[in-house]
Motif scaffolding. Structure first.
Motif, short mmCIF file in Angstrom:
data_model
loop_
_atom_site.label_atom_id
_atom_site.label_comp_id
_atom_site.label_asym_id
_atom_site.label_seq_id
_atom_site.Cartn_x
_atom_site.Cartn_y
_atom_site.Cartn_z
N ARG A 233 36.94 40.42 -48.11
CA ARG A 233 38.22 39.79 -48.43
C ARG A 233 38.33 38.48 -47.67
NH1 ARG A 233 43.47 39.84 -46.20
NH2 ARG A 233 45.07 39.59 -47.78
N GLY A 234 38.68 37.40 -48.36
CA GLY A 234 38.86 36.11 -47.71
C GLY A 234 37.57 35.44 -47.30
N GLN A 235 36.48 35.81 -47.92
CA GLN A 235 35.19 35.26 -47.54
C GLN A 235 35.16 33.74 -47.66
OE1 GLN A 235 31.97 37.32 -49.40
NE2 GLN A 235 30.39 36.12 -48.42
N LEU A 236 35.78 33.19 -48.69
CA LEU A 236 35.80 31.73 -48.86
C LEU A 236 36.60 31.04 -47.76
CD1 LEU A 236 36.25 31.21 -52.70
CD2 LEU A 236 34.22 30.78 -51.32
N ALA A 237 37.59 31.73 -47.23
CA ALA A 237 38.45 31.13 -46.20
C ALA A 237 37.70 30.91 -44.89
CB ALA A 237 39.67 31.99 -45.97
N THR A 238 36.58 31.58 -44.72
CA THR A 238 35.81 31.42 -43.48
C THR A 238 34.68 30.40 -43.63
OG1 THR A 238 34.34 33.25 -44.04
CG2 THR A 238 36.32 33.78 -42.76
N THR A 239 34.60 29.75 -44.77
CA THR A 239 33.53 28.78 -45.02
C THR A 239 34.05 27.36 -44.79
OG1 THR A 239 34.12 28.52 -47.35
CG2 THR A 239 32.58 30.31 -46.80
N ARG A 240 33.24 26.42 -45.20
CA ARG A 240 33.62 25.01 -45.14
C ARG A 240 34.91 24.76 -45.90
NH1 ARG A 240 32.96 21.20 -48.51
NH2 ARG A 240 32.59 19.02 -48.10
N LEU A 241 35.15 25.52 -46.97
CA LEU A 241 36.39 25.37 -47.73
C LEU A 241 37.60 25.75 -46.86
CD1 LEU A 241 35.33 26.84 -51.18
CD2 LEU A 241 35.77 24.45 -50.60
N GLY A 242 37.46 26.73 -46.02
CA GLY A 242 38.54 27.12 -45.11
C GLY A 242 38.84 26.01 -44.10
N ARG A 243 37.79 25.40 -43.59
CA ARG A 243 37.98 24.29 -42.66
C ARG A 243 38.61 23.09 -43.37
NH1 ARG A 243 33.18 26.47 -41.32
NH2 ARG A 243 31.91 24.86 -42.30
N LEU A 244 38.21 22.87 -44.62
CA LEU A 244 38.79 21.78 -45.40
C LEU A 244 40.28 22.05 -45.66
CD1 LEU A 244 38.23 19.15 -46.94
CD2 LEU A 244 37.67 20.55 -48.94
N ALA A 245 40.62 23.31 -45.91
CA ALA A 245 42.03 23.66 -46.10
C ALA A 245 42.83 23.36 -44.84
CB ALA A 245 42.16 25.14 -46.47
N LEU A 246 42.28 23.68 -43.69
CA LEU A 246 42.94 23.40 -42.42
C LEU A 246 43.12 21.90 -42.22
CD1 LEU A 246 44.06 24.32 -39.67
CD2 LEU A 246 41.70 24.22 -38.81
N THR A 247 42.07 21.14 -42.48
CA THR A 247 42.12 19.69 -42.31
C THR A 247 43.17 19.07 -43.23
OG1 THR A 247 39.79 19.66 -41.73
CG2 THR A 247 40.75 17.56 -42.40
N ARG A 248 43.20 19.51 -44.47
CA ARG A 248 44.18 18.95 -45.42
C ARG A 248 45.60 19.36 -45.06
NH1 ARG A 248 40.87 19.05 -51.13
NH2 ARG A 248 39.46 17.37 -50.54
N SER A 249 45.76 20.56 -44.55
CA SER A 249 47.10 20.99 -44.12
C SER A 249 47.56 20.17 -42.92
CB SER A 249 47.10 22.48 -43.77
OG SER A 249 46.93 23.25 -44.94
N LEU A 250 46.65 19.89 -42.01
CA LEU A 250 47.00 19.05 -40.87
C LEU A 250 47.37 17.63 -41.32
CD1 LEU A 250 44.35 20.21 -38.25
CD2 LEU A 250 46.83 20.57 -38.17
N ALA A 251 46.64 17.10 -42.30
CA ALA A 251 46.96 15.77 -42.82
C ALA A 251 48.34 15.77 -43.50
CB ALA A 251 45.89 15.32 -43.81
N ALA A 252 48.62 16.79 -44.28
CA ALA A 252 49.93 16.89 -44.92
C ALA A 252 51.04 17.00 -43.87
CB ALA A 252 49.97 18.10 -45.86
#
Length: 161
Positions: A66-85
Motif C-alpha cells: 500500500r502506498g508503494q508509489l508514495a515512497t518513490t521519486r514521485l513521493g519526493r516530487l509530491a513533497l517538493t511541489r507541496s512545499l512550493a505551493a
C-alpha cells in the motif's frame, strides 16, 4: 484571498473607526498570522491530496505494498511541489494581509477605505473566478463581495484588536 480575510477579521474594528488606529506593527503581525495559517493549511491539504493520489494509483496498478508509489521519486516530487505551493500561498497571504493594512496605517483618518478596497478586491476576484470556471460571473462576484462584508462585520463584532 486568505490574507485579506484575515486582515478584515482581525482588524475590522480599527479599520471602521471603533478602535485604536491600525499601526504598521499591527499590519506586520496580522501578516505573520496569515502567513502561518496559510503555511499550515496549504501544506497539509496539498500534501495529503498528492499522497492520496499516489496511494490510489498504487492500488489501481495492483502494486503489492500500500502506498508503494508514495515512497518513490514521485513521493519526493509530491513533497517538493507541496512545499512550493506552500511558499506561494504564504507570500500571497502575507502580502494580502499586510499591504492593505499598511495603507490603512499610512492614512489613519481614512482607514475605512481599506475595508472598501478589500471588499472590492474580493468582488473582483470573485468575478475572475466566475469567468475562469465558466460560472455566473456576477454570482461569484456577489458571493465573494458579500463574504468580505460579512467577515468584516464579524471582525467588528468580535473586536479582536
Amino acid at each position: 484571498m486568505d490574507g485579506l480575510l484575515n486582515a478584515l477579521t482581525l482588524t475590522a474594528a480599527p479599520l471602521v473607526g471603533s478602535g485604536a488606529p491600525v499601526s504598521s506593527s499591527l499590519a506586520l503581525r496580522v501578516g505573520l498570522v496569515a502567513l502561518t495559517t496559510a503555511a499550515f493549511a496549504v501544506f497539509v491539504a496539498d500534501y495529503a491530496d498528492r499522497r492520496a493520489y499516489l496511494i490510489r494509483a498504487s492500488r489501481q496498478l495492483n502494486l503489492t505494498r500500500r502506498g508503494q508509489l508514495a515512497t518513490t521519486r514521485l513521493g519526493r516530487l509530491a513533497l517538493t511541489r507541496s512545499l512550493a505551493a506552500t511558499v506561494i500561498a504564504c507570500i500571497a497571504s502575507f502580502a494580502g494581509a499586510t499591504l492593505p493594512l499598511l495603507v490603512g496605517s499610512a492614512a489613519p483618518n481614512l482607514s475605512w477605505i481599506v475595508v472598501v478596497l478589500a471588499v472590492a478586491t474580493l468582488t473582483a476576484l470573485g468575478a475572475a473566478l466566475g469567468h475562469l470556471f465558466a460560472g455566473g460571473t456576477v454570482r461569484w462576484a456577489a458571493v465573494l463581495g458579500c463574504g468580505g462584508a460579512a467577515v468584516t462585520w464579524i471582525g467588528v463584532w468580535l473586536h479582536i484588536t
